[in-house]
Motif scaffolding. Structure first.
Motif, PDB file in Angstrom:
ATOM      1  N   MET A 179       0.815  -1.216   0.000  1.00  0.00           N
ATOM      2  CA  MET A 179       0.000   0.000   0.000  1.00  0.00           C
ATOM      3  C   MET A 179       0.856   1.276   0.000  1.00  0.00           C
ATOM      4  SD  MET A 179      -2.525   0.622   3.252  1.00  0.00           S
ATOM      5  CE  MET A 179      -1.382   1.082   4.560  1.00  0.00           C
ATOM      6  N   VAL A 180       1.884   1.281   0.845  1.00  0.00           N
ATOM      7  CA  VAL A 180       2.696   2.496   0.948  1.00  0.00           C
ATOM      8  C   VAL A 180       3.498   2.727  -0.333  1.00  0.00           C
ATOM      9  CG1 VAL A 180       4.593   3.602   2.212  1.00  0.00           C
ATOM     10  CG2 VAL A 180       2.755   2.452   3.468  1.00  0.00           C
ATOM     11  N   ALA A 181       4.061   1.663  -0.882  1.00  0.00           N
ATOM     12  CA  ALA A 181       4.837   1.799  -2.127  1.00  0.00           C
ATOM     13  C   ALA A 181       3.950   2.333  -3.249  1.00  0.00           C
ATOM     14  CB  ALA A 181       5.437   0.459  -2.528  1.00  0.00           C
ATOM     15  N   ALA A 182       2.741   1.796  -3.356  1.00  0.00           N
ATOM     16  CA  ALA A 182       1.829   2.228  -4.421  1.00  0.00           C
ATOM     17  C   ALA A 182       1.470   3.702  -4.254  1.00  0.00           C
ATOM     18  CB  ALA A 182       0.557   1.370  -4.414  1.00  0.00           C
ATOM     19  N   ILE A 183       1.238   4.113  -3.028  1.00  0.00           N
ATOM     20  CA  ILE A 183       0.869   5.509  -2.779  1.00  0.00           C
ATOM     21  C   ILE A 183       2.061   6.431  -3.023  1.00  0.00           C
ATOM     22  CG2 ILE A 183       0.201   7.136  -0.947  1.00  0.00           C
ATOM     23  CD1 ILE A 183      -1.655   4.897   0.109  1.00  0.00           C
ATOM     24  N   ASP A 194       6.692  15.967  -1.986  1.00  0.00           N
ATOM     25  CA  ASP A 194       6.862  16.406  -0.601  1.00  0.00           C
ATOM     26  C   ASP A 194       5.677  16.065   0.286  1.00  0.00           C
ATOM     27  OD1 ASP A 194       9.435  17.379  -0.705  1.00  0.00           O
ATOM     28  OD2 ASP A 194       8.802  19.341  -1.478  1.00  0.00           O
ATOM     29  N   CYS A 195       4.740  15.309  -0.207  1.00  0.00           N
ATOM     30  CA  CYS A 195       3.587  14.941   0.631  1.00  0.00           C
ATOM     31  C   CYS A 195       3.947  13.695   1.451  1.00  0.00           C
ATOM     32  CB  CYS A 195       2.365  14.666  -0.245  1.00  0.00           C
ATOM     33  SG  CYS A 195       0.914  14.207   0.718  1.00  0.00           S
ATOM     34  N   PRO A 196       4.064  13.835   2.777  1.00  0.00           N
ATOM     35  CA  PRO A 196       4.470  12.693   3.603  1.00  0.00           C
ATOM     36  C   PRO A 196       3.352  11.650   3.770  1.00  0.00           C
ATOM     37  CG  PRO A 196       4.590  14.776   4.842  1.00  0.00           C
ATOM     38  CD  PRO A 196       3.871  15.052   3.576  1.00  0.00           C
ATOM     39  N   ILE A 197       3.792  10.419   4.032  1.00  0.00           N
ATOM     40  CA  ILE A 197       2.845   9.327   4.298  1.00  0.00           C
ATOM     41  C   ILE A 197       2.954   8.912   5.761  1.00  0.00           C
ATOM     42  CG2 ILE A 197       2.201   6.951   3.736  1.00  0.00           C
ATOM     43  CD1 ILE A 197       3.404   7.392   0.942  1.00  0.00           C
ATOM     44  N   MET A 239       6.440  -5.685  13.901  1.00  0.00           N
ATOM     45  CA  MET A 239       7.756  -5.162  13.516  1.00  0.00           C
ATOM     46  C   MET A 239       8.003  -5.440  12.029  1.00  0.00           C
ATOM     47  SD  MET A 239       8.455  -3.852  16.379  1.00  0.00           S
ATOM     48  CE  MET A 239       6.753  -3.883  16.971  1.00  0.00           C
ATOM     49  N   ARG A 240       7.528  -6.583  11.559  1.00  0.00           N
ATOM     50  CA  ARG A 240       7.648  -6.889  10.133  1.00  0.00           C
ATOM     51  C   ARG A 240       6.828  -5.896   9.300  1.00  0.00           C
ATOM     52  NH1 ARG A 240       5.379 -12.163   6.826  1.00  0.00           N
ATOM     53  NH2 ARG A 240       6.635 -11.783   4.972  1.00  0.00           N
ATOM     54  N   GLU A 241       5.618  -5.623   9.768  1.00  0.00           N
ATOM     55  CA  GLU A 241       4.757  -4.666   9.045  1.00  0.00           C
ATOM     56  C   GLU A 241       5.407  -3.280   8.995  1.00  0.00           C
ATOM     57  OE1 GLU A 241       2.159  -4.885   7.282  1.00  0.00           O
ATOM     58  OE2 GLU A 241       1.186  -6.783   7.753  1.00  0.00           O
ATOM     59  N   HIS A 242       5.953  -2.841  10.141  1.00  0.00           N
ATOM     60  CA  HIS A 242       6.616  -1.529  10.158  1.00  0.00           C
ATOM     61  C   HIS A 242       7.797  -1.521   9.181  1.00  0.00           C
ATOM     62  CE1 HIS A 242       4.342  -0.003  13.536  1.00  0.00           C
ATOM     63  NE2 HIS A 242       4.869  -0.809  14.413  1.00  0.00           N
ATOM     64  N   ALA A 243       8.621  -2.573   9.264  1.00  0.00           N
ATOM     65  CA  ALA A 243       9.839  -2.612   8.439  1.00  0.00           C
ATOM     66  C   ALA A 243       9.485  -2.530   6.952  1.00  0.00           C
ATOM     67  CB  ALA A 243      10.634  -3.881   8.733  1.00  0.00           C
ATOM     68  N   LEU A 244       8.419  -3.235   6.561  1.00  0.00           N
ATOM     69  CA  LEU A 244       7.997  -3.183   5.156  1.00  0.00           C
ATOM     70  C   LEU A 244       7.578  -1.768   4.778  1.00  0.00           C
ATOM     71  CD1 LEU A 244       5.950  -6.512   4.966  1.00  0.00           C
ATOM     72  CD2 LEU A 244       8.111  -6.005   3.800  1.00  0.00           C
ATOM     73  N   GLU A 248       9.100   0.760   2.054  1.00  0.00           N
ATOM     74  CA  GLU A 248       8.264   1.262   0.955  1.00  0.00           C
ATOM     75  C   GLU A 248       8.169   2.784   0.928  1.00  0.00           C
ATOM     76  OE1 GLU A 248       4.420  -0.659   0.794  1.00  0.00           O
ATOM     77  OE2 GLU A 248       5.314  -2.613   1.197  1.00  0.00           O
ATOM     78  N   GLY A 249       8.706   3.437   1.973  1.00  0.00           N
ATOM     79  CA  GLY A 249       8.734   4.900   1.945  1.00  0.00           C
ATOM     80  C   GLY A 249       7.843   5.610   2.938  1.00  0.00           C
TER      81      GLY A 249
END
Ligand code: PBG
Length: 333
Positions: A179-183, A194-197, A239-244, A248-249
């Motif tokens: 999700m984060v990579a796609a966004i 410059d729009c933070p996620i 922790m795995r979810e956070h790391a991914l 992803e940015g």
């Protein structure tokens, strides 16, 4: 000779001097529900004090919150119409897009954060496109399963539409893979580098979202969210979810809910010290405290400030809370 830690607790000045955790208005984000389906504000029965705001009134409310010193709001939208693909979620004149423009015009310095998800916009109430929707059929997956990849593409479009309306930060809450990579790539392609996620990176399948689903009218009409939100028994997996999401940015992380997951907040803070961490003090946490206070069973002010301090003590930099306006008033007087 006995140890006397009480020496440092003798008066408010000493206690203030040695307090390890601070709680300030600047740490709080106030969620706001905005509706396109009504011209008058609508109270939410299960969340006393919280309402759905019509678009025409939301800027005035945002101005009031900014006047209390709150730095940011987090917007949730209730569209005029829902459909299988949640079309209003990324419409230029959708409820959030209009609300963001109104707020930024009235109070440019208030940070506008937007929830990026589909559950408020789909007629089935799921956070993505479900298997079996015309044009989206995968025989290998069960009917009604939230399809990952087409859904994250849609989340990218939603985020871009929010940024285009002027949102300062986008906060994807669907807990879908990638999700984060796609966004991030959708925002970058559209020029919003410059729009933070602020990712809802560790979000649990929780009973404490119950009142929110009344407020945002996003209860799934079948099934639940346990195929994408996390199992309450897991902390290492968070922790795995956070790391991914970091990879992803994501610019900021989140643990949600807060109170039943203080250990996860602490673990996250220790494992990812380099990123700002938010915690979401969710609707059910708010409602149970409000209900007890209404009965006279708890001192609301003390309980709220204690809860918010505890979430900060666990390691959150930022607390998203429905108590934000009350807490702001209590913290400044
Ligand atoms: C949308 C979303 C939810 C919440 C925030 N964003 C509901 C859900 O996942 O079911 C819950 C917030 C709250 O309970 O206060 N996906």
């Amino acid at each position: 000779m006995i140890e006397r830690p009480r020496r440092l607790r003798r008066n408010p000045q000493l206690r203030g001097l040695v307090r390890e955790t601070s709680l300030a208005v600047e740490d709080l984000i106030a969620p706001l529900f905005v509706t396109a389906a009504s011209d008058v504000k609508r109270p939410i029965a299960s969340m006393p004090g919280i309402v759905q705001w019509p678009v025409a009134q939301v800027a005035a409310e945002a101005e009031r919150l900014a006047g209390l010193g709150l730095p940011a709001v987090l917007l949730f939208g209730i569209p005029q119409e829902k459909d299988a693909l949640g079309k209003e979620s990324h419409a230029q004149d959708g409820v959030i897009q209009r609300a963001v423009r109104e707020i930024k015009r009235a109070v440019p310095d208030l940070l506008v954060t937007t929830d990026v998800c589909l559950c408020e916009y789909t007629d089935h109430g799921h956070c993505g496109i479900v298997n079996g929707t015309p044009g989206f059929v995968d025989e290998r997956l069960p009917d009604g399963y939230v399809l990952n990849d087409p859904s994250v593409e849609l989340l990218g479009r939603i985020a871009v539409s929010h940024a285009a309306a002027g949102a300062d930060v986008v906060a994807p809450s669907a807990m879908l893979d990638g999700m984060v990579a796609a966004i991030r790539s959708a925002l970058d392609d559209a020029g919003f580098i410059d729009c933070p996620i602020l990712s809802y990176s560790a979000k649990y399948a929780s009973a404490f979202y119950g009142p929110f689903r009344d407020a945002a009218e996003g209860t799934p009409s079948f099934g639940d969210r346990s195929t994408h939100q996390m199992d309450p028994g897991n902390a290492h997996e968070a922790m795995r979810e956070h790391a991914l999401d970091v990879a992803e940015g994501a610019d900021m992380l989140m643990v949600k809910p807060a109170l039943a997951y203080l250990d996860v907040i602490r673990m996250t803070r220790d494992r990812f010290p380099e990123l700002p961490l938010a915690a979401y003090n969710v609707s059910g946490e708010y409602s149970m405290l409000k209900a007890a206070a209404a009965q006279g069973w708890l001192d609301e002010r003390r309980a709220v400030l204690e809860v918010l301090t505890a979430i900060r003590r666990a390691g959150a930099d930022v607390v998203i809370t429905y108590h934000a306006a009350d807490a702001a008033r209590w913290l400044i007087d």
